[in-house]
Motif scaffolding. Structure first.
Motif, PDB file in Angstrom:
ATOM      1  N   PHE A  28      22.252  39.645  35.532  1.00 12.12           N
ATOM      2  CA  PHE A  28      22.489  38.773  36.087  1.00 12.12           C
ATOM      3  C   PHE A  28      21.514  37.925  37.329  1.00 12.12           C
ATOM      4  N   LYS A  29      20.379  37.837  36.894  1.00  5.29           N
ATOM      5  CA  LYS A  29      19.062  37.101  37.725  1.00  5.29           C
ATOM      6  C   LYS A  29      19.596  35.850  37.195  1.00  5.29           C
ATOM      7  N   HIS A  30      20.061  35.342  36.139  1.00  6.58           N
ATOM      8  CA  HIS A  30      20.158  33.621  35.496  1.00  6.58           C
ATOM      9  C   HIS A  30      21.712  33.516  36.227  1.00  6.58           C
ATOM     10  N   VAL A  31      22.352  34.040  36.720  1.00  5.73           N
ATOM     11  CA  VAL A  31      23.618  33.653  37.024  1.00  5.73           C
ATOM     12  C   VAL A  31      24.289  32.942  38.637  1.00  5.73           C
ATOM     13  N   SER A  32      24.147  31.780  38.945  1.00  2.36           N
ATOM     14  CA  SER A  32      23.675  31.020  40.085  1.00  2.36           C
ATOM     15  C   SER A  32      24.775  31.807  40.816  1.00  2.36           C
ATOM     16  N   LYS A  33      24.119  31.667  43.024  1.00  2.00           N
ATOM     17  CA  LYS A  33      24.448  31.869  43.757  1.00  2.00           C
ATOM     18  C   LYS A  33      25.425  32.034  44.302  1.00  2.00           C
ATOM     19  N   ASP A  34      25.992  30.486  43.307  1.00  2.00           N
ATOM     20  CA  ASP A  34      27.420  29.922  43.907  1.00  2.00           C
ATOM     21  C   ASP A  34      28.938  30.381  42.481  1.00  2.00           C
ATOM     22  N   ALA A  35      28.312  30.611  41.766  1.00  2.00           N
ATOM     23  CA  ALA A  35      28.856  31.563  40.655  1.00  2.00           C
ATOM     24  C   ALA A  35      29.604  33.465  41.708  1.00  2.00           C
ATOM     25  N   LYS A  36      28.006  33.263  41.526  1.00  2.00           N
ATOM     26  CA  LYS A  36      28.323  34.770  42.308  1.00  2.00           C
ATOM     27  C   LYS A  36      29.410  34.978  44.065  1.00  2.00           C
ATOM     28  N   LEU A  37      28.667  33.974  44.631  1.00  2.00           N
ATOM     29  CA  LEU A  37      30.318  33.560  45.711  1.00  2.00           C
ATOM     30  C   LEU A  37      31.286  33.744  44.711  1.00  2.00           C
ATOM     31  N   LEU A  38      31.295  32.507  44.318  1.00  2.00           N
ATOM     32  CA  LEU A  38      32.763  32.521  43.713  1.00  2.00           C
ATOM     33  C   LEU A  38      33.605  33.624  43.294  1.00  2.00           C
ATOM     34  N   TYR A  39      32.797  34.480  42.459  1.00  2.00           N
ATOM     35  CA  TYR A  39      33.187  35.877  42.387  1.00  2.00           C
ATOM     36  C   TYR A  39      34.100  36.730  43.528  1.00  2.00           C
ATOM     37  N   GLY A  40      33.754  36.460  44.589  1.00  2.00           N
ATOM     38  CA  GLY A  40      33.595  37.234  45.581  1.00  2.00           C
ATOM     39  C   GLY A  40      35.073  37.076  46.205  1.00  2.00           C
ATOM     40  N   MET A  41      34.405  35.425  46.282  1.00  2.00           N
ATOM     41  CA  MET A  41      35.978  34.665  46.569  1.00  2.00           C
ATOM     42  C   MET A  41      37.073  35.320  45.817  1.00  2.00           C
ATOM     43  N   LEU A  42      36.960  35.182  44.619  1.00  2.00           N
ATOM     44  CA  LEU A  42      38.071  35.672  43.951  1.00  2.00           C
ATOM     45  C   LEU A  42      38.203  37.219  43.606  1.00  2.00           C
ATOM     46  N   LEU A  43      37.473  37.875  43.889  1.00  2.00           N
ATOM     47  CA  LEU A  43      37.604  39.757  44.685  1.00  2.00           C
ATOM     48  C   LEU A  43      38.800  39.545  45.647  1.00  2.00           C
ATOM     49  N   ASP A  44      38.336  38.662  46.791  1.00  2.00           N
ATOM     50  CA  ASP A  44      39.000  39.167  48.033  1.00  2.00           C
ATOM     51  C   ASP A  44      40.517  38.310  47.815  1.00  2.00           C
ATOM     52  N   HIS A  45      41.298  36.738  46.917  1.00  2.00           N
ATOM     53  CA  HIS A  45      41.683  36.739  46.504  1.00  2.00           C
ATOM     54  C   HIS A  45      42.889  37.074  45.167  1.00  2.00           C
ATOM     55  N   MET A  46      41.957  38.318  44.434  1.00  2.00           N
ATOM     56  CA  MET A  46      42.618  39.616  44.151  1.00  2.00           C
ATOM     57  C   MET A  46      43.224  40.475  44.604  1.00  2.00           C
ATOM     58  N   SER A  47      42.498  41.093  46.161  1.00  2.00           N
ATOM     59  CA  SER A  47      43.001  41.625  46.513  1.00  2.00           C
ATOM     60  C   SER A  47      44.152  41.214  47.242  1.00  2.00           C
ATOM     61  N   LEU A  48      44.670  40.108  47.829  1.00  2.00           N
ATOM     62  CA  LEU A  48      45.240  40.069  48.181  1.00  2.00           C
ATOM     63  C   LEU A  48      46.679  39.679  47.466  1.00  2.00           C
ATOM     64  N   SER A  49      45.969  39.092  46.159  1.00  2.00           N
ATOM     65  CA  SER A  49      47.710  38.965  45.621  1.00  2.00           C
ATOM     66  C   SER A  49      48.145  40.413  44.903  1.00  2.00           C
ATOM     67  N   ALA A  50      47.315  41.439  44.689  1.00  2.00           N
ATOM     68  CA  ALA A  50      47.942  42.991  45.069  1.00  2.00           C
ATOM     69  C   ALA A  50      48.373  43.608  46.171  1.00  2.00           C
ATOM     70  N   ARG A  51      48.260  43.562  47.205  1.00  2.00           N
ATOM     71  CA  ARG A  51      48.767  43.255  48.301  1.00  2.00           C
ATOM     72  C   ARG A  51      50.592  42.890  48.137  1.00  2.00           C
ATOM     73  N   ASN A  52      50.245  41.758  47.260  1.00  2.00           N
ATOM     74  CA  ASN A  52      52.086  41.128  47.729  1.00  2.00           C
ATOM     75  C   ASN A  52      51.912  41.728  46.349  1.00  2.00           C
ATOM     76  N   SER A  53      51.641  42.213  45.204  1.00  2.00           N
ATOM     77  CA  SER A  53      51.920  43.009  44.269  1.00  2.00           C
ATOM     78  C   SER A  53      52.728  41.837  43.172  1.00  2.00           C
ATOM     79  N   TRP A  54      51.086  40.949  42.689  1.00  2.00           N
ATOM     80  CA  TRP A  54      51.291  39.566  41.717  1.00  2.00           C
ATOM     81  C   TRP A  54      50.922  40.500  40.648  1.00  2.00           C
ATOM     82  N   TYR A  55      51.823  40.790  40.011  1.00  2.00           N
ATOM     83  CA  TYR A  55      51.192  41.599  38.298  1.00  2.00           C
ATOM     84  C   TYR A  55      51.739  41.443  37.353  1.00  2.00           C
ATOM     85  N   ASN A  56      51.322  41.340  36.099  1.00  2.00           N
ATOM     86  CA  ASN A  56      51.447  40.542  35.038  1.00  2.00           C
ATOM     87  C   ASN A  56      52.357  42.547  34.231  1.00  2.00           C
TER      88      ASN A  56
END
Length: 94
Positions: A28-56
């Motif tokens: 993952f060394k080639h992955v930009s810092k912005d991409a890594k930060l965005l991944y963490g932010m997406l994980l955060d949003h995913m946990s919120l979605s899971a708490r709200n039971s937003w599943y397909n």
């Protein structure tokens, strides 16, 4: 804000979790810092979605996070936000 945190003042802050492997693993060394930060932010949003039971039907979590919100949150333009989301070369996180 003072120079030091006292007592439970740190509870006032929200933190994003970024998997250690994204920082430490050579693949993952080639992955930009912005991409890594965005991944963490997406994980955060995913946990919120899971708490709200937003599943397909396949029990996959829907992540509601607009490109405009991403642009505002990481202070970037539309092109960069889209590239971070879709370009496997800039965001190798599968």
């Amino acid at each position: 804000m003072s120079d030091y945190l006292c007592g439970d003042e740190s509870e006032e802050f929200v933190f994003f979790k970024i998997p250690r492997q994204l920082i430490a693993a050579p693949k993952f060394k080639h992955v930009s810092k912005d991409a890594k930060l965005l991944y963490g932010m997406l994980l955060d949003h995913m946990s919120l979605s899971a708490r709200n039971s937003w599943y397909n039907d396949a029990r996959r979590v829907y992540i509601y996070y607009s490109v405009d919100e991403i642009c505002g949150d990481i202070t970037c333009g539309l092109d960069k936000a889209v590239k971070l989301l879709v370009d496997p070369g800039s965001c190798y996180l599968r």
